[in-house]
Design a protein around this motif. Structure first.
Motif, short mmCIF file in Angstrom:
data_model
loop_
_atom_site.label_atom_id
_atom_site.label_comp_id
_atom_site.label_asym_id
_atom_site.label_seq_id
_atom_site.Cartn_x
_atom_site.Cartn_y
_atom_site.Cartn_z
N ALA A 1 0.82 -1.22 0.00
CA ALA A 1 0.00 0.00 0.00
C ALA A 1 0.85 1.26 0.00
CB ALA A 1 -0.93 0.00 1.21
N ASP A 2 2.10 1.15 0.46
CA ASP A 2 3.00 2.30 0.51
C ASP A 2 3.98 2.35 -0.66
OD1 ASP A 2 1.95 3.36 2.85
OD2 ASP A 2 3.25 2.14 4.13
N ARG B 1 3.47 -0.92 -7.84
CA ARG B 1 2.21 -1.65 -7.72
C ARG B 1 1.73 -2.14 -9.09
NH1 ARG B 1 0.88 2.76 -4.32
NH2 ARG B 1 -0.79 3.44 -5.72
N GLN C 1 3.24 3.96 -7.32
CA GLN C 1 2.27 3.39 -8.27
C GLN C 1 2.96 2.51 -9.30
OE1 GLN C 1 -1.13 3.38 -8.28
NE2 GLN C 1 -0.78 1.89 -9.92
N THR D 1 9.21 3.42 0.33
CA THR D 1 7.88 3.53 0.93
C THR D 1 7.73 4.93 1.50
OG1 THR D 1 8.64 2.78 3.10
CG2 THR D 1 7.89 1.07 1.55
#
Length: 332
Positions: free
Chosen positions: A205-206, A212, A209, A254
């Motif tokens: 989540a950290d 991810r 983009q 992060t």
């Protein structure tokens, strides 16, 4: 009989350089044998657990961190060719006085992954070697980009204890047997594409983009196969698997650590050199805000303990990450 580590180093280099590096590697191998022996009996000898101090990283030192650091520094102190040691466990370089002919600075994480010792997970020793040129002090000699490394090696203390090294002429593996590191894999070739990715997805989540999005590509089959996830949490163990089986290891930034947490000089640089010599690649992962993706070995260090993000592994996976990061940057 298989070649020993010293025989292999000497055979691959000219007489003068081969002799100097063979002596250095022999001393590092001796230190590794001491560390290996202490690890093997640690649960029986009160060698596990915290030492009671934190290092310059703000990390709790383990008893075996201190032992491993002392073993490496002691071995290097005895060599006329080594002028200093830069260690994860020491705030400043340990400089050896009275060595006018010193040729090398040894940069090391003496016991990578030591927090895993209490649960009997693989740990390792990582070493980068930089040359001292005329007029340089130890700090200046250490603060060079990874492209200038003379040599790199790691020792993986696992079911078998293995030493993997390069002097810029391929990546070669040795296995400890009866007190000697014997050649067990010459000119290792990392697969061009592998089946696994390795990252601490608890932090997803950290992640930026781009990271991810890249992980989604690995999972959904859009890179030609669906990847399995393998994450030990001991860098040496994860890298050793990636070297042999292929795939990719990521340590992105992060929100808490935007510039990453791995150390450039004695973690990322030596393993990047070993990866490239085996046909792999290693880049930064940008930073928590995206940032430029760069070849790890071209990053110029600014301090002995500077940190970095990292993407390391097979050519296909690391190149694909660069493409995803570039696309994300163009849309920002």
């Amino acid at each position: 009989m298989a070649k020993t580590l010293v025989e292999h180093v000497r055979a691959g280099l000219d007489a003068e350089r081969g002799a100097a590096l063979a002596e250095l590697f022999a001393a590092l191998a001796d230190a590794a044998k001491q560390i290996e022996a202490r690890i093997r009996t640690a649960p029986l000898s009160d060698a596990l657990g915290a030492f009671g101090h934190t290092n310059v990283q703000g990390e709790q030192q383990q008893k075996l961190d201190v032992f491993a650091n002392d073993a490496v520094i002691g071995a290097m102190r005895a060599l006329p060719s080594v002028g200093a040691v830069v260690s994860e466990e020491d705030d400043e370089p340990v400089v050896f006085e009275g060595k006018p002919d010193a040729r090398f600075v040894v940069i090391t994480d003496p016991l990578d992954g030591s927090s895993n010792l209490d649960v009997d997970v693989n740990v390792g020793t990582i070493v980068s070697v930089q040359a001292i040129v005329a007029g340089e002090d130890a700090r200046a000699a250490a603060l060079k980009p990874g492209t200038q490394q003379v040599a790199a090696l790691y020792v993986n203390y696992g079911p078998a204890t293995m030493l993997v090294y390069t002097v810029g002429k391929g990546t070669h593996a040795f296995t400890l047997r009866d007190g000697e590191f014997l050649l067990s894999g010459e000119h290792l070739a990392m697969p061009e594409q592998g089946p696994y990715y390795s990252v601490n997805e608890a932090n997803a989540a950290d992640f930026p983009q781009a990271v991810r999005s890249y992980l989604t590509k690995l999972r959904d089959g859009s890179m030609g196969a669906k990847y399995g996830s393998r994450y030990v949490g001991s860098f040496i163990a994860d890298f050793h698997r990636t070297l042999l089986k292929g795939g990719v290891f990521l340590y992105p930034g992060t929100a808490k650590a935007p510039g990453g947490k791995l150390r450039l000089l004695y973690e990322a640089n030596p393993l990047a050199m070993l990866a490239e010599q085996a046909g792999g690649k290693a880049t930064t992962a940008g930073d928590a805000n995206g940032g430029e993706v760069r070849r790890i070995l071209e990053v110029v260090p600014t301090a002995p303990h500077v940190r970095t993000t990292l993407v390391i592994g097979s050519t296909a996976e690391v190149s694909a990450f660069g493409d995803v990061a570039a696309a994300a940057a163009s849309q920002a």
